[in-house]
Scaffold this motif. Structure first.
Motif, mmCIF file in Angstrom:
data_model
loop_
_atom_site.group_PDB
_atom_site.id
_atom_site.type_symbol
_atom_site.label_atom_id
_atom_site.label_comp_id
_atom_site.label_asym_id
_atom_site.label_seq_id
_atom_site.Cartn_x
_atom_site.Cartn_y
_atom_site.Cartn_z
ATOM 1 N N MET A 20 -15.571 4.082 4.895
ATOM 2 C CA MET A 20 -16.372 3.014 5.450
ATOM 3 C C MET A 20 -17.698 3.601 5.918
ATOM 4 O O MET A 20 -17.715 4.606 6.623
ATOM 5 C CB MET A 20 -15.625 2.356 6.616
ATOM 6 C CG MET A 20 -16.401 1.261 7.267
ATOM 7 S SD MET A 20 -15.465 0.171 8.367
ATOM 8 C CE MET A 20 -14.967 1.243 9.660
ATOM 9 N N PRO A 21 -18.847 2.941 5.508
ATOM 10 C CA PRO A 21 -20.152 3.455 5.948
ATOM 11 C C PRO A 21 -20.288 3.390 7.466
ATOM 12 O O PRO A 21 -19.715 2.526 8.130
ATOM 13 C CB PRO A 21 -21.142 2.518 5.266
ATOM 14 C CG PRO A 21 -20.396 1.852 4.174
ATOM 15 C CD PRO A 21 -18.969 1.843 4.572
ATOM 16 N N GLU A 22 -21.092 4.289 8.012
ATOM 17 C CA GLU A 22 -21.224 4.380 9.471
ATOM 18 C C GLU A 22 -22.010 3.220 10.061
ATOM 19 O O GLU A 22 -21.756 2.814 11.195
ATOM 20 C CB GLU A 22 -21.915 5.698 9.823
ATOM 21 C CG GLU A 22 -21.104 6.910 9.465
ATOM 22 C CD GLU A 22 -21.869 8.183 9.751
ATOM 23 O OE1 GLU A 22 -22.944 8.115 10.360
ATOM 24 O OE2 GLU A 22 -21.377 9.237 9.343
ATOM 25 N N PHE A 25 -16.714 -2.876 11.545
ATOM 26 C CA PHE A 25 -15.446 -3.301 10.963
ATOM 27 C C PHE A 25 -15.445 -4.806 10.701
ATOM 28 O O PHE A 25 -14.957 -5.262 9.676
ATOM 29 C CB PHE A 25 -14.288 -2.919 11.897
ATOM 30 C CG PHE A 25 -12.964 -3.441 11.439
ATOM 31 C CD1 PHE A 25 -12.324 -2.858 10.357
ATOM 32 C CD2 PHE A 25 -12.362 -4.529 12.058
ATOM 33 C CE1 PHE A 25 -11.099 -3.341 9.916
ATOM 34 C CE2 PHE A 25 -11.151 -5.016 11.618
ATOM 35 C CZ PHE A 25 -10.514 -4.410 10.545
ATOM 36 N N LEU A 26 -16.025 -5.600 11.588
ATOM 37 C CA LEU A 26 -16.041 -7.049 11.412
ATOM 38 C C LEU A 26 -16.918 -7.452 10.219
ATOM 39 O O LEU A 26 -16.597 -8.391 9.495
ATOM 40 C CB LEU A 26 -16.531 -7.729 12.685
ATOM 41 C CG LEU A 26 -15.561 -7.664 13.873
ATOM 42 C CD1 LEU A 26 -16.180 -8.315 15.104
ATOM 43 C CD2 LEU A 26 -14.244 -8.324 13.520
ATOM 44 N N GLN A 27 -18.032 -6.747 10.006
ATOM 45 C CA GLN A 27 -18.879 -7.046 8.845
ATOM 46 C C GLN A 27 -18.133 -6.749 7.543
ATOM 47 O O GLN A 27 -18.186 -7.518 6.589
ATOM 48 C CB GLN A 27 -20.172 -6.243 8.903
ATOM 49 C CG GLN A 27 -21.143 -6.725 9.964
ATOM 50 C CD GLN A 27 -22.351 -5.821 10.065
ATOM 51 O OE1 GLN A 27 -22.266 -4.619 9.782
ATOM 52 N NE2 GLN A 27 -23.480 -6.388 10.478
ATOM 53 N N LEU A 28 -17.456 -5.634 7.514
ATOM 54 C CA LEU A 28 -16.699 -5.273 6.330
ATOM 55 C C LEU A 28 -15.550 -6.251 6.097
ATOM 56 O O LEU A 28 -15.302 -6.678 4.957
ATOM 57 C CB LEU A 28 -16.161 -3.848 6.484
ATOM 58 C CG LEU A 28 -15.492 -3.239 5.262
ATOM 59 C CD1 LEU A 28 -16.475 -3.158 4.109
ATOM 60 C CD2 LEU A 28 -14.958 -1.859 5.593
ATOM 61 N N LEU A 29 -14.875 -6.652 7.168
ATOM 62 C CA LEU A 29 -13.791 -7.621 7.065
ATOM 63 C C LEU A 29 -14.325 -8.979 6.606
ATOM 64 O O LEU A 29 -13.718 -9.642 5.744
ATOM 65 C CB LEU A 29 -13.063 -7.758 8.412
ATOM 66 C CG LEU A 29 -11.880 -8.714 8.444
ATOM 67 C CD1 LEU A 29 -10.771 -8.212 7.524
ATOM 68 C CD2 LEU A 29 -11.380 -8.878 9.855
ATOM 69 N N GLY A 30 -15.473 -9.392 7.114
ATOM 70 C CA GLY A 30 -16.065 -10.665 6.713
ATOM 71 C C GLY A 30 -16.438 -10.683 5.234
ATOM 72 O O GLY A 30 -16.204 -11.675 4.533
#
Length: 84
Positions: A1-3, A7-12
């Protein structure tokens, strides 16, 4: 996962991608079921209230003009051409 991605952006983004794929699958299923229910184009019922249509074009009609009518028509064409 990029720094720089939370986590919420990736989950969205993942949820949106899955929702888009499911929507496309559902849409294709609905369109296929609708297409299967439609009768084929070749088996349409004939409407008896409409008259029978001709298959061929009507014959061309020609009327012979008198010399006076030809002169009048030529004058009309000249008037229309001069208006341009």
């Amino acid at each position: 996962m990029p720094e720089h991605v939370s986590f919420l952006q990736l989950l969205g983004a993942t949820v949106l991608a899955v929702a888009a794929v499911l929507w496309v699958i559902g849409l294709t299923r609905v369109l296929r079921s609708v297409r299967a229910e439609q009768p084929s184009r070749h088996s349409r019922p004939v409407l008896s209230a409409l008259p029978h249509q001709r298959q061929a074009a009507p014959e061309l009609e020609a009327v012979e003009l008198t010399p006076a009518e030809r002169d009048a028509f030529a004058g009309l064409v000249r008037q229309l051409n001069d208006g341009r």
